[in-house]
Design an enzyme around this catalytic site. Structure first.
Site, short mmCIF file in Angstrom:
data_model
loop_
_atom_site.label_atom_id
_atom_site.label_comp_id
_atom_site.label_asym_id
_atom_site.label_seq_id
_atom_site.Cartn_x
_atom_site.Cartn_y
_atom_site.Cartn_z
N THR A 41 37.10 37.80 41.88
CA THR A 41 36.28 38.65 42.76
C THR A 41 35.58 37.81 43.82
O THR A 41 35.55 38.17 44.99
CB THR A 41 35.26 39.44 41.93
OG1 THR A 41 35.97 40.38 41.10
CG2 THR A 41 34.31 40.21 42.84
N CYS B 145 37.85 46.46 35.39
CA CYS B 145 36.65 46.46 36.23
C CYS B 145 36.12 47.86 36.50
O CYS B 145 35.02 48.02 37.01
CB CYS B 145 36.94 45.75 37.55
SG CYS B 145 37.47 44.04 37.32
N HIS C 154 41.00 33.31 33.61
CA HIS C 154 41.02 34.06 32.35
C HIS C 154 42.17 35.05 32.24
O HIS C 154 42.37 35.67 31.19
CB HIS C 154 39.68 34.77 32.13
CG HIS C 154 39.47 36.00 32.93
ND1 HIS C 154 39.62 37.27 32.41
CD2 HIS C 154 39.09 36.18 34.21
CE1 HIS C 154 39.35 38.18 33.34
NE2 HIS C 154 39.03 37.53 34.44
N ASN D 68 47.25 45.06 39.64
CA ASN D 68 46.64 44.88 38.33
C ASN D 68 46.79 46.07 37.41
O ASN D 68 46.67 45.95 36.19
CB ASN D 68 45.16 44.53 38.48
CG ASN D 68 44.42 45.57 39.29
OD1 ASN D 68 44.75 45.80 40.46
ND2 ASN D 68 43.40 46.19 38.71
N SER E 102 42.21 33.53 39.16
CA SER E 102 41.20 33.56 38.11
C SER E 102 41.83 33.03 36.82
O SER E 102 42.92 33.44 36.44
CB SER E 102 40.69 34.98 37.89
OG SER E 102 39.59 34.98 37.00
N THR F 253 26.70 23.16 41.55
CA THR F 253 27.23 22.22 40.56
C THR F 253 28.52 22.76 39.94
O THR F 253 28.60 23.91 39.51
CB THR F 253 26.20 22.00 39.44
OG1 THR F 253 24.99 21.48 40.01
CG2 THR F 253 26.72 21.03 38.40
#
Length: 392
Positions: free
Chosen positions: A72, A325, A201, A151, A199, A237
């Site tokens: 996203t 989502c 995952h 998706n 992504s 970071t």
């Protein structure tokens, strides 16, 4: 009771090898990758190795890959960043009606800022028309954003041909490849891709880490302002363990690409054939062959998808009715509506997404359990009784 996970398009389990690769970066190599001391240098070495693995897999240079928090964020950065950096050149963007909301909602926000967006329609299988795409290009067009693999229904778009059209007209091409990485061939140069979102995952990697490929020379605004990380374009970071896990997941995907996909396609087609042979009044959504190797998406007439999901869950089968989502929404899938389904039929959708750990026994179990569940749910429907003349 058997437990069967059929929701790999929502997320995948993290592979043991990925966890093993990540663990030292939590407890031993825990330095900040921006620090100059030995702890930081070791962390930075791991980040660079992972960046190289992922970049090489898609045919990119290491300095063209930027780590993000996920798909996203990558989609938002690609579209918003290009739009704002190129608004002096033009204000027109082309996308499709079946994109993920991470693309559609950004485009809607840009329209409120004065940008013009063309939403290409697809055919009944979810494929765009290349002729329509080329006809939609204007002198003010600055970006084409079309997902590689849908998706929900799994349809694979002709990415290389889209890239050729974009290059021919001097328009930047972004593709949301969140569902595509590790499942179809991706080569940013061969396919003329300027920006691509990922992504981890969805690929047996950890959650909370993704990437955006940005072709060298592409005008794009920074995601945000802050430190010098990611060439100052995406400061903050680095999620070092996540990056390490992402790199390992891509390495494993590359090693088993052909074998895993061939196996998934066999299981996918077995499931499709089994469901079609045992349950009437159904519709396969998405292209039958130009399809994500692990995607099965059906609409079942006369029943609600939510009831179907709950019933499957009671027998140990995890599935979804569309995008994870939007799982909390009561509205029918915008993808199914866009390919021409009615509200009533779209509400009866079921997405079963297979993965590398799915077995033949899992597929057989789903087919076996699905038939009586559908029959039971339909027995409560007066519309089904009317359509079948009172037969069960």
């Amino acid at each position: 009771m058997r437990s069967v996970y059929m929701d790999h398009s929502a997320t995948t389990p993290v592979k043991p090898e990925v966890v093993e690769a990540m663990l030292p970066y939590f407890t031993e190599i825990y330095g900040n990758a921006s620090s100059v001391h030995a702890f930081g240098r070791e962390a930075r070495k791991g980040v660079m190795s992972a960046r190289n693995t992922i970049a090489e897999y898609i045919g990119a240079s290491v300095d063209e890959l930027f780590f993000t928090a996920g798909g996203t964020e990558s989609d938002n950065w690609a579209i918003r960043g290009v739009a704002h950096a190129n608004k002096q050149k033009g204000n027109h963007i082309i996308t499709t009606t079946i994109e993920h909301h991470a693309v559609l909602h950004v485009c809607e926000m840009l329209e409120k800022e004065g940008f013009e967006v063309t939403y290409l329609k697809t055919d009944a299988d979810g494929l765009i028309s290349l002729k329509d795409l080329e006809a939609a290009i204007q002198p003010s067009t600055i970006l084409i954003s079309i997902m590689a693999v849908n998706n929900e229904i799994g349809t694979i778009q002709p990415i290389e041909e889209i890239g050729q059209i974009a290059k021919k007209h001097g328009v930047l091409f972004h593709t949301d490849a969140v569902q595509a990485l590790g499942k179809i061939e991706l080569d940013v140069n061969k396919q003329n891709i300027d920006l691509m979102s990922f992504s981890a995952h969805k690929l047996y990697g950890p959650k909370g880490i993704g990437a955006l490929y940005v072709r060298k020379g592409t005008r794009i605004k920074n995601l945000m302002d802050g430190g010098a990380q990611e060439k100052k374009r995406r400061p903050g970071t680095e999620n070092v363990p996540g990056i390490i896990g992402f790199g390992k997941a891509v390495e494993l995907a590359a090693e088993g690409f052909e074998e895993n996909n061939a196996r998934l396609i066999r299981l996918r087609d077995k499931m499709i054939a089994g469901i079609e042979a045992t349950i009437p009044y159904i519709r396969l959504n998405g292209h039958r062959t130009k399809r994500h190797p692990g995607n099965v998406n059906f609409c079942f007439e006369f029943i609600e998808g939510e009831s179907l999901l709950l019933s499957l869950d009671l027998v140990g089968i995890a599935a979804s009715s569309g995008s994870a989502c939007t799982s909390g929404s009561l509205d029918p899938s915008h993808v199914l509506m866009a390919i021409g389904l009615t509200h009533e039929i779209a509400h009866g959708s079921l997405r079963l997404s297979l993965g590398e750990f799915t077995t033949d026994e899992d597929v057989d179990y789903v087919i076996e359990q699905l038939k009586p569940i559908v029959e039971r749910l339909r027995s409560y429907s007066p519309l089904y009784e009317k359509a079948t003349g009172g037969t069960r």
